[in-house]
Design a protein around this motif. Sequence first.
Motif, PDB file in Angstrom:
ATOM      1  N   ASN A  15     -10.674 -61.063  54.308  1.00  0.00           N
ATOM      2  CA  ASN A  15     -10.617 -60.526  52.958  1.00  0.00           C
ATOM      3  C   ASN A  15     -11.079 -61.612  51.986  1.00  0.00           C
ATOM      4  O   ASN A  15     -10.787 -62.790  52.178  1.00  0.00           O
ATOM      5  CB  ASN A  15      -9.170 -60.114  52.651  1.00  0.00           C
ATOM      6  N   PHE A  16     -11.799 -61.231  50.943  1.00  0.00           N
ATOM      7  CA  PHE A  16     -12.220 -62.220  49.948  1.00  0.00           C
ATOM      8  C   PHE A  16     -11.021 -62.936  49.317  1.00  0.00           C
ATOM      9  O   PHE A  16     -11.146 -64.074  48.862  1.00  0.00           O
ATOM     10  CB  PHE A  16     -13.075 -61.566  48.862  1.00  0.00           C
ATOM     11  N   VAL A  19     -10.481 -66.246  51.097  1.00  0.00           N
ATOM     12  CA  VAL A  19     -11.560 -67.238  51.146  1.00  0.00           C
ATOM     13  C   VAL A  19     -11.134 -68.469  50.350  1.00  0.00           C
ATOM     14  O   VAL A  19     -10.797 -68.370  49.173  1.00  0.00           O
ATOM     15  CB  VAL A  19     -12.873 -66.662  50.573  1.00  0.00           C
ATOM     16  N   LYS A  21     -11.333 -71.588  48.088  1.00  0.00           N
ATOM     17  CA  LYS A  21     -12.258 -71.855  46.973  1.00  0.00           C
ATOM     18  C   LYS A  21     -12.231 -73.301  46.494  1.00  0.00           C
ATOM     19  O   LYS A  21     -12.993 -73.665  45.596  1.00  0.00           O
ATOM     20  CB  LYS A  21     -11.939 -70.924  45.793  1.00  0.00           C
ATOM     21  N   PHE A  30     -16.604 -67.383  53.676  1.00  0.00           N
ATOM     22  CA  PHE A  30     -17.468 -66.511  52.879  1.00  0.00           C
ATOM     23  C   PHE A  30     -18.320 -65.620  53.780  1.00  0.00           C
ATOM     24  O   PHE A  30     -18.479 -64.425  53.518  1.00  0.00           O
ATOM     25  CB  PHE A  30     -18.366 -67.352  51.968  1.00  0.00           C
ATOM     26  N   ALA A  33     -16.090 -62.882  55.217  1.00  0.00           N
ATOM     27  CA  ALA A  33     -15.737 -61.886  54.194  1.00  0.00           C
ATOM     28  C   ALA A  33     -16.950 -61.037  53.803  1.00  0.00           C
ATOM     29  O   ALA A  33     -16.825 -59.842  53.529  1.00  0.00           O
ATOM     30  CB  ALA A  33     -15.155 -62.578  52.963  1.00  0.00           C
ATOM     31  N   SER A  34     -18.118 -61.660  53.815  1.00  0.00           N
ATOM     32  CA  SER A  34     -19.349 -60.940  53.471  1.00  0.00           C
ATOM     33  C   SER A  34     -19.687 -59.894  54.527  1.00  0.00           C
ATOM     34  O   SER A  34     -20.085 -58.771  54.204  1.00  0.00           O
ATOM     35  CB  SER A  34     -20.519 -61.921  53.322  1.00  0.00           C
ATOM     36  N   TRP A 178      -8.819 -57.383  46.234  1.00  0.00           N
ATOM     37  CA  TRP A 178     -10.081 -57.675  46.918  1.00  0.00           C
ATOM     38  C   TRP A 178     -11.223 -57.786  45.915  1.00  0.00           C
ATOM     39  O   TRP A 178     -12.037 -58.725  45.958  1.00  0.00           O
ATOM     40  CB  TRP A 178     -10.360 -56.570  47.939  1.00  0.00           C
ATOM     41  N   LEU A 182     -13.583 -61.005  44.926  1.00  0.00           N
ATOM     42  CA  LEU A 182     -15.035 -60.898  45.070  1.00  0.00           C
ATOM     43  C   LEU A 182     -15.728 -61.271  43.758  1.00  0.00           C
ATOM     44  O   LEU A 182     -16.703 -62.031  43.749  1.00  0.00           O
ATOM     45  CB  LEU A 182     -15.414 -59.469  45.483  1.00  0.00           C
ATOM     46  N   ILE A 185     -15.572 -65.150  43.127  1.00  0.00           N
ATOM     47  CA  ILE A 185     -16.505 -65.909  43.963  1.00  0.00           C
ATOM     48  C   ILE A 185     -17.943 -65.694  43.495  1.00  0.00           C
ATOM     49  O   ILE A 185     -18.729 -66.648  43.396  1.00  0.00           O
ATOM     50  CB  ILE A 185     -16.335 -65.507  45.443  1.00  0.00           C
TER      51      ILE A 185
END
Length: 201
Positions: A15-16, A19, A21, A30, A33-34, A178, A182, A185
Motif C-alpha cells: 500500500n502507498f 512506502v 518516505k 515504490f 506499491a506502483s 491510500w 499516493l 508521493i
Amino acid sequence: MSDASSTWFDGLERNFVDVEKQPGIDTKHFIEASRSLVTLFDLLGSTTFGTVISDMNGNIKKINDRYTAAPDRSQTLQSLVHEEHKELGKKANATEGLMWLLRGFEFTSKALRHNVSNPDEELATSFQESYNGTLKQYHNFVVKGIFSVALKATPYRKDFYEKLGSEKARVDEQSVAWLTALEEITTIMQKEYTDNKNFGF
C-alpha cells in the motif's frame, strides 16, 4: 480477496501508505506499491484501460531495471533519478519512465479524489475531468481518441466501489488513506522534476 470482508486494499503487494518516505522515497517500496496501483485498472476494465496498464507497467519496468542494475545508487527515487541522470543524461530511461508514471498517477489520483469528494458523480465524469487537466496536454490526436473511448467505458460508480469491497465504511477509510499517500508521493517527486529542469524531458 480471501473472504467476504476483505477489500482490494487488503490484497495489495504494498500500500502507498506503507512506502517509506524518509530520508527519501524508498524505491523498492515504490515499485511494489506502483505494481499494486496498476491492478486498480483491472477493476475499471482491463480491456478498456489496456493502453494505460501497458504504459504504466512499461515505466515501472524501467525503474525496476535501473534499481536492479545499480541498487547502491537507487535506494531512493531521489537518488535514482539524480545518479542515473548524472551518468546517462537524456538517455536516463528510468528517470524519464518515472516522470511519465507520475503523470499517470496524477491522472489517477485526481480522478479518484474528485470522485470521492463528489459522491453522486459517476466515474466517467471524474476521469474525464482529470484527463482534461493532466494527461491530455501531452497526447496527440490518436491517443486522445483512445482515451476518449476508454473514459466513456468506465464502469458505473456503484459497480466499481463494490469491487473494492463489501464493507463501505472500511473501503471509504482505506480509499482515503491510500489516495492521500499516493498524492503525497506524487507531489514530492513531481517537485523533484520541477526543481531539476536540467533532466531535460
